[in-house]
Structure formats: C-alpha cells, structure tokens
Design a protein around this motif. Structure first.
Motif, PDB file in Angstrom:
ATOM      1  N   ARG A   1       0.823  -1.201   0.000  1.00 42.10           N
ATOM      2  CA  ARG A   1       0.000   0.000   0.000  1.00 42.10           C
ATOM      3  C   ARG A   1       0.862   1.258   0.000  1.00 42.10           C
ATOM      4  N   ARG A   2       1.995   1.185   0.661  1.00 38.71           N
ATOM      5  CA  ARG A   2       2.885   2.346   0.648  1.00 38.71           C
ATOM      6  C   ARG A   2       3.407   2.619  -0.749  1.00 38.71           C
ATOM      7  N   GLY A   3       3.626   1.575  -1.511  1.00 44.19           N
ATOM      8  CA  GLY A   3       4.137   1.759  -2.852  1.00 44.19           C
ATOM      9  C   GLY A   3       3.053   2.068  -3.863  1.00 44.19           C
ATOM     10  N   ALA A   4       1.789   1.939  -3.461  1.00 39.38           N
ATOM     11  CA  ALA A   4       0.687   2.184  -4.393  1.00 39.38           C
ATOM     12  C   ALA A   4       0.457   3.676  -4.547  1.00 39.38           C
ATOM     13  N   ASN A   5      -0.390   4.013  -5.503  1.00 41.50           N
ATOM     14  CA  ASN A   5      -0.749   5.401  -5.745  1.00 41.50           C
ATOM     15  C   ASN A   5      -1.418   5.964  -4.496  1.00 41.50           C
ATOM     16  N   SER A   6      -0.861   7.024  -3.931  1.00 36.33           N
ATOM     17  CA  SER A   6      -1.377   7.586  -2.687  1.00 36.33           C
ATOM     18  C   SER A   6      -2.529   8.551  -2.912  1.00 36.33           C
ATOM     19  N   ASN A   7      -2.891   8.771  -4.156  1.00 41.16           N
ATOM     20  CA  ASN A   7      -3.960   9.732  -4.446  1.00 41.16           C
ATOM     21  C   ASN A   7      -5.196   9.051  -5.011  1.00 41.16           C
TER      22      ASN A   7
ATOM     23  N   LEU B   1      -8.372  -5.336   4.562  1.00 40.43           N
ATOM     24  CA  LEU B   1      -7.682  -6.344   5.354  1.00 40.43           C
ATOM     25  C   LEU B   1      -6.695  -7.097   4.472  1.00 40.43           C
ATOM     26  N   PRO B   2      -5.684  -7.731   5.074  1.00 40.29           N
ATOM     27  CA  PRO B   2      -4.791  -8.573   4.267  1.00 40.29           C
ATOM     28  C   PRO B   2      -5.573  -9.663   3.540  1.00 40.29           C
ATOM     29  N   ILE B   3      -5.177  -9.944   2.340  1.00 44.32           N
ATOM     30  CA  ILE B   3      -5.711 -10.998   1.484  1.00 44.32           C
ATOM     31  C   ILE B   3      -7.116 -10.672   0.969  1.00 44.32           C
ATOM     32  N   ILE B   4      -8.099 -10.540   1.862  1.00 44.14           N
ATOM     33  CA  ILE B   4      -9.489 -10.399   1.395  1.00 44.14           C
ATOM     34  C   ILE B   4      -9.845  -8.974   1.020  1.00 44.14           C
ATOM     35  N   GLY B   5      -8.982  -8.009   1.327  1.00 48.75           N
ATOM     36  CA  GLY B   5      -9.275  -6.632   0.977  1.00 48.75           C
ATOM     37  C   GLY B   5     -10.501  -6.121   1.725  1.00 48.75           C
ATOM     38  N   ASN B   6     -11.487  -5.610   0.954  1.00 53.78           N
ATOM     39  CA  ASN B   6     -12.704  -5.051   1.559  1.00 53.78           C
ATOM     40  C   ASN B   6     -13.916  -5.957   1.397  1.00 53.78           C
ATOM     41  N   LEU B   7     -13.683  -7.227   1.110  1.00 53.88           N
ATOM     42  CA  LEU B   7     -14.819  -8.131   0.931  1.00 53.88           C
ATOM     43  C   LEU B   7     -15.686  -8.213   2.184  1.00 53.88           C
TER      44      LEU B   7
ATOM     45  N   SER C   1     -12.611   4.088  -3.050  1.00 48.57           N
ATOM     46  CA  SER C   1     -11.651   3.081  -3.498  1.00 48.57           C
ATOM     47  C   SER C   1     -11.774   1.851  -2.609  1.00 48.57           C
ATOM     48  N   LEU C   2     -11.861   0.683  -3.236  1.00 52.38           N
ATOM     49  CA  LEU C   2     -11.969  -0.581  -2.514  1.00 52.38           C
ATOM     50  C   LEU C   2     -10.979  -1.583  -3.097  1.00 52.38           C
ATOM     51  N   LYS C   3     -10.692  -2.601  -2.318  1.00 46.38           N
ATOM     52  CA  LYS C   3      -9.969  -3.762  -2.835  1.00 46.38           C
ATOM     53  C   LYS C   3     -10.892  -4.951  -2.695  1.00 46.38           C
ATOM     54  N   LEU C   4     -11.350  -5.454  -3.807  1.00 45.05           N
ATOM     55  CA  LEU C   4     -12.207  -6.630  -3.805  1.00 45.05           C
ATOM     56  C   LEU C   4     -11.301  -7.842  -3.952  1.00 45.05           C
ATOM     57  N   GLY C   5     -10.972  -8.454  -2.836  1.00 52.04           N
ATOM     58  CA  GLY C   5      -9.918  -9.455  -2.838  1.00 52.04           C
ATOM     59  C   GLY C   5      -8.593  -8.742  -3.009  1.00 52.04           C
ATOM     60  N   GLN C   6      -7.909  -9.024  -4.103  1.00 46.97           N
ATOM     61  CA  GLN C   6      -6.647  -8.353  -4.421  1.00 46.97           C
ATOM     62  C   GLN C   6      -6.784  -7.421  -5.618  1.00 46.97           C
TER      63      GLN C   6
ATOM     64  N   VAL D   1     -15.790   2.725  -6.889  1.00 45.35           N
ATOM     65  CA  VAL D   1     -17.247   2.735  -6.887  1.00 45.35           C
ATOM     66  C   VAL D   1     -17.724   4.180  -6.934  1.00 45.35           C
ATOM     67  N   VAL D   2     -18.582   4.471  -7.900  1.00 42.81           N
ATOM     68  CA  VAL D   2     -19.133   5.807  -8.096  1.00 42.81           C
ATOM     69  C   VAL D   2     -20.605   5.783  -7.722  1.00 42.81           C
ATOM     70  N   SER D   3     -21.046   6.721  -6.863  1.00 44.76           N
ATOM     71  CA  SER D   3     -22.401   6.646  -6.330  1.00 44.76           C
ATOM     72  C   SER D   3     -23.178   7.953  -6.384  1.00 44.76           C
ATOM     73  N   SER D   4     -22.678   8.957  -7.068  1.00 42.55           N
ATOM     74  CA  SER D   4     -23.407  10.215  -7.184  1.00 42.55           C
ATOM     75  C   SER D   4     -23.654  10.538  -8.653  1.00 42.55           C
TER      76      SER D   4
END
Length: 540
Positions: free
Chosen positions: A57-63, A71-77, A100-105, A110-113
């Motif tokens: 996550r530190r190496g990912a895009n911070s914006n 969570l590890p492995i399952i993301g936001n499932l 922004s979510l992580k569905l698994g890996q 998700v856009v809602s407006s």
C-alpha cells in the motif's frame, strides 16, 4: 527502474505465496496440530502478511479516492454484507461519492453520485467505455462477441451498429407491436379467469409468462409457455435463470488473479461450463430450427433471428454474422430483456399498492384515455402522462440492473481530485444515482411520480441524475423495446382490473425487500386479488 521492477516482482511472489498458504497450507496445518501450536506457527506468517500488505500500500498510488481500510488478502470483501448495491450505498454515505476498494486483491472504484456518474459515463466515456473481463461474463459472451459485456474494440462497435440498425431500431420495435398486443391480451385473459373466483394472483409468475412468451416470439417467432390458467414452467426458463445467477458470481480468479486454479478445484468452472453449454445448445437448436423454416418458406412472422441471419452491410462490404456472434447477441437480449420487463412492472404495481392515491390517479387517467373504445392500443400510450411518470419513478427507485458489470479504465486519468490508474475496475451504482439527494431532494427515498411533472428529464442517458439504463457508449441499446413492453402491459393491467391485497393485508404490509441477482426483483412475490371494474354510471 531495475530496483522498482525487482521490488514489484518480489511483492508479487510474496502475494502469490500468501494466497497459496492461505488456501492450502493453513487448513491442512489446522487439522494436524493442536490449537496452541497452530497459533504459534501461524503468528510469523500473519506478521509477514501484514508487513507485505503495508509495504504494497505504501508503494501504491497515494492519491486514490478514499475508502475503508482493506484487510490482508481479502481486501474489503468483509465490507460487502447483504445486497451489493445496498452495501456500496452504505459505504458511499460514509466515504463519499467516489470510493476506493480492494475486492480481494483487485483495486476497484465505486461511483455513487450523479455528478461522478456523469464524469465516468459522459465526460470521460472514451476512457471508461471498456468492460472488465470477468470469468463468467467472458464465457457467456463467447469470448467477447456480444454488446453488453465485451471490451471496447472495433468488433464491439460493428456489432452494436448492426443491432441498432437491424434489430433495435424504432421501425423494428414498432413492427413487433402485434406480438406485444397478442401477448398482453393473453395475460389479461388469464387474469380475468381468476376474477370470478376472487383468488389471489401471483403477479411475479404471470408477468414471467408474459415476458417469456413476448421475448421468445420476438427472438424466435414462437411461444414457449402454453395457454392456460396454470402454465407449466418451461425448461428454457430454468436455463436462463441459472445463467443469470452464475453471471453475477465472481470466480476466485476474478478477486485473486493469481488463484484462478481454485475455481477448478471447487467445481465452479465445471458449473460455469455446464450452464454455458445448456444456453448454447438452446440457442443453437432455436437458430437451426429457424434456418430450416426459412429454407422451406414456412415463416409466418419475422423475428430477431431472421434479421441477424441476413448478410449485414459493413464498411468492408456485405458480411454475415457467425453463429457464435448471433448467439452472443441473443444472450444479451435474454439477460437485458428477460426479467427486466416483468421486474419493472412488478415493482411499479408494488409501489402503487402502497400508494392508493397514485393508483387511483393512474387508473383514472388510463380509463379516461381509453374511453368507450374498451381496448387500449399502443397509440393511446402517448396520452398517458401520469403513467409515464409512475414508470419513471419506478425506474428511479428500482433500476432493473442497479449495479451493472464493471467498466474498466483504458488509461491513466483523473476523476475529480483523484488519480485513476489504467485497468482499474469501475462500478457505477445506478441505484445510488437515482437517490442522489442533491438532485432528488430530501425525499429522494419516497415514491412520488409527480416529481417528473413538467420535467424534461428522461431515461435516455442525457440526464446525469436519471440513468436507469446507463449512459454513454455503454447505454442499453434496447431501451425502446423494453419501454414499449412495460408501458403497454402496465397500462392494460390498470385499465382492465381493480386490484386489492389478499384478506388480512394492508398497504403497509407490502414489503420492498429485494433478492440478490443481476436483475433485482422482489424477494417475496407480489400476490394481488384482481376484480373487473364496475362500468361507469351514465346519466339518463
């Protein structure tokens, strides 16, 4: 650059290794050792896993847009409890209109407006008009030969153009008017038989009968459910329901790209292949039968397959669609035009039963327009302004597909203040867009058809706050066909019958709970008691 590539490669190896350990080693270990020893052995692995995830996550895009911590492995499932469109709506209320979510890996947006939906489906449509290739959708689309689920490419553009011109044009929709009229009459006649017995009618089943016969006659030129008070459910319906169910499922490889092999071990791939084979065999048989009838000159009414079998004009000259291409288009027709019509009418009737004043107003309008003719024709629909408002309000609150399959960003871009990388899965919640309080007010959750009175807002994709059929290049191409069926059958049901709830029920007892699926229908079928309306009293 080499260091970056090395680090990325190392992280990938760690992630794949963690997935293998999670799915294979840990369950085996737990069955062999004592619980206390198991925890001691597992602890170093958990530390390694959390460190790996933190490092990634530190190496990912911070914006990226905000969102819940994965969570590890399952993301936001674990954040997606209950129906998906409701879960995403709850998250959007907490984290904002773009999250922004992580569905698994798999990183996802998700856009809602309404405003964010406009950015994705119109302003940057050229960036977000492709589809993410989920395993089930790729299989049912014959590897990307359809319109709804395929990536954006030249083949997609040509297939869509052919369907718009040869199958879904206004002229073609009008040509199927007699079929719609006959099937609506059959529906009304079947309900009339129940009136004399004053018994409840399962409107979900009756609407299914209408929809399947109407769709099959338009697609293949024949009915599939015989006339009668208690129609038997045809095998083809079970095939289509199974297909729709599996198409909404994610394989392990869709959530954990390095673990597609798990789908083989669990049998999901086999189940997918069997469902696809049933669908393919059904379409193959119907198309072959239609080819035979055409060769004998014994066709009585033309259908979609007839038009698709004809050579089509392209930029390169005349070209015929392959059998797989025709079946892929038919798959779209049955997924987009099957349960959607019956579901919309069922939700509309449900809302009217909970709002008696709206029901009375809609019925008075229909009966006034029909007058002494006794029969409602398609030409009358243009005068049913309040009914159209009822349908609009139903589509706003209950879009048939509240959460379409994900789009995919075709290049790096920015949405609002956030960076969206290429190949990012992007979900647009049509359910949330239709409830955006910025455009629909504090009563956005209420059923109020009058909000469309004297309004230019329509469902054709031009208005950001009302896109039940989508918008941009990925808008549903069959809008005209779908709405024609909904309006005609809805108007006839209101004209031909008065409706009451079964004994012991009141308006508040009518529930609005939905069941999961690509097309979200009522969880508890709508059962109503029909009666023939009393003739108007004429003054002598």
């Amino acid at each position: 650059m080499r260091r970056m590539m090395f680090c990325s490669s190392q992280r990938l190896k760690i992630e794949v290794g963690c997935c293998w350990i999670t799915m294979v080693f840990i369950p085996l270990l737990a069955s062999l050792v004592q619980p206390t020893h198991f925890i001691l052995i597992l602890l170093p692995f958990l530390i390694l896993l959390i460190f790996s995830d933190f490092h990634r996550r530190r190496g990912a895009n911070s914006n990226l847009p905000p969102g819940p911590t994965p969570l590890p492995i399952i993301g936001n499932l674990h954040n997606l409890r209950g129906l998906p469109h409701l879960a995403f709506h709850r998250l959007s209320e907490k984290y904002g209109p773009i999250i922004s979510l992580k569905l698994g890996q798999v990183p996802s947006i998700v856009v809602s407006s309404a405003d964010m939906a406009l950015e994705i489906t119109k302003t940057q449509d050229s960036v977000f008009c492709s589809r993410s290739q989920l395993t089930a959708l790729r299989r049912f689309s014959y590897g990307g030969l359809d319109i709804a689920f395929s990536p954006f490419d030249d083949h997609w553009k040509q297939t869509r153009r052919i369907c718009n011109v040869e199958v879904l044009s206004v002229a073609k929709v009008q040509s199927f008017g007699p079929i719609r009229r006959e099937e609506v009459n059959a529906l009304v006649n079947s309900i009339t038989k129940a009136c004399s017995r004053k018994e409840g009618v399962n409107m979900s089943e009756r609407m299914l009968t209408f929809t399947m016969n109407n769709l099959f006659r338009q697609a293949f030129g024949k009915r599939i459910i015989v006339d009668g008070e208690h129609e038997s459910r045809p095998q083809v319906y079970d095939i289509l329901k199974e297909m729709l169910r599996i198409m909404t499922e994610f394989g392990a490889g869709d959530l954990f790209p390095s673990m597609g092999w798990v789908d083989v071990l669990t049998g999901w791939r086999r189940k997918l292949a069997q469902s696809f084979q049933k669908m393919d065999s059904m379409f193959e048989g119907e198309i072959r039968e239609r080819i035979l009838l055409n060769s004998r000159g014994s066709v009585q009414e033309h259908c979609f397959v007839d038009f698709l079998l004809q050579p089509q004009a392209t930029e390169e000259g005349s070209q015929s669609l392959t059998m797989s291409e025709i079946k892929a288009v038919l798959m779209n027709m049955f997924t987009a035009g099957g349960d959607t019509t019956s579901t919309t009418v069922e939700w509309g009737l449900t809302r009217l039963m909970k709002n008696p004043l709206a029901m009375k107003k809609a019925q008075e309008e229909v009966r006034r327009v029909v007058g002494g003719k006794g029969v409602l024709e398609e030409s009358d629909l243009q005068h049913l302004h309040y009914l159209k408002m009822v349908i609009n309000e139903t589509l706003r609150l209950h879009p048939p597909v509240p959460f379409p399959p994900p789009r995919e960003s075709m290049k790096d871009t920015k949405v609002g203040d956030y960076n969206i990388p290429a190949k990012m899965r992007v979900y647009v919640s049509l359910w949330s867009v239709g409830r955006d309080p910025k455009y629909w007010g504090v009563d956005a959750e209420d059923f109020r058809p009058e909000r469309f009175e004297n309004s230019v807002i329509n469902f054709k994709g031009a208005h950001r706050e009302f896109i039940p059929f989508g918008s941009g290049r990925r808008i549903c191409p069959g809008i005209s066909l779908a709405v024609a069926g909904v309006e005609l059958v809805f108007a006839n049901l209101l004209h031909a019958f008065d409706w009451a709830l079964p004994d012991g029920m009141v308006n508040d007892d009518v529930d609005l709970e939905a069941k999961p699926g690509m097309i979200v229908s009522k969880k508890v079928p709508l059962v109503l008691v029909p009666s023939l309306p009393s003739p108007p009293i004429t003054k002598g």
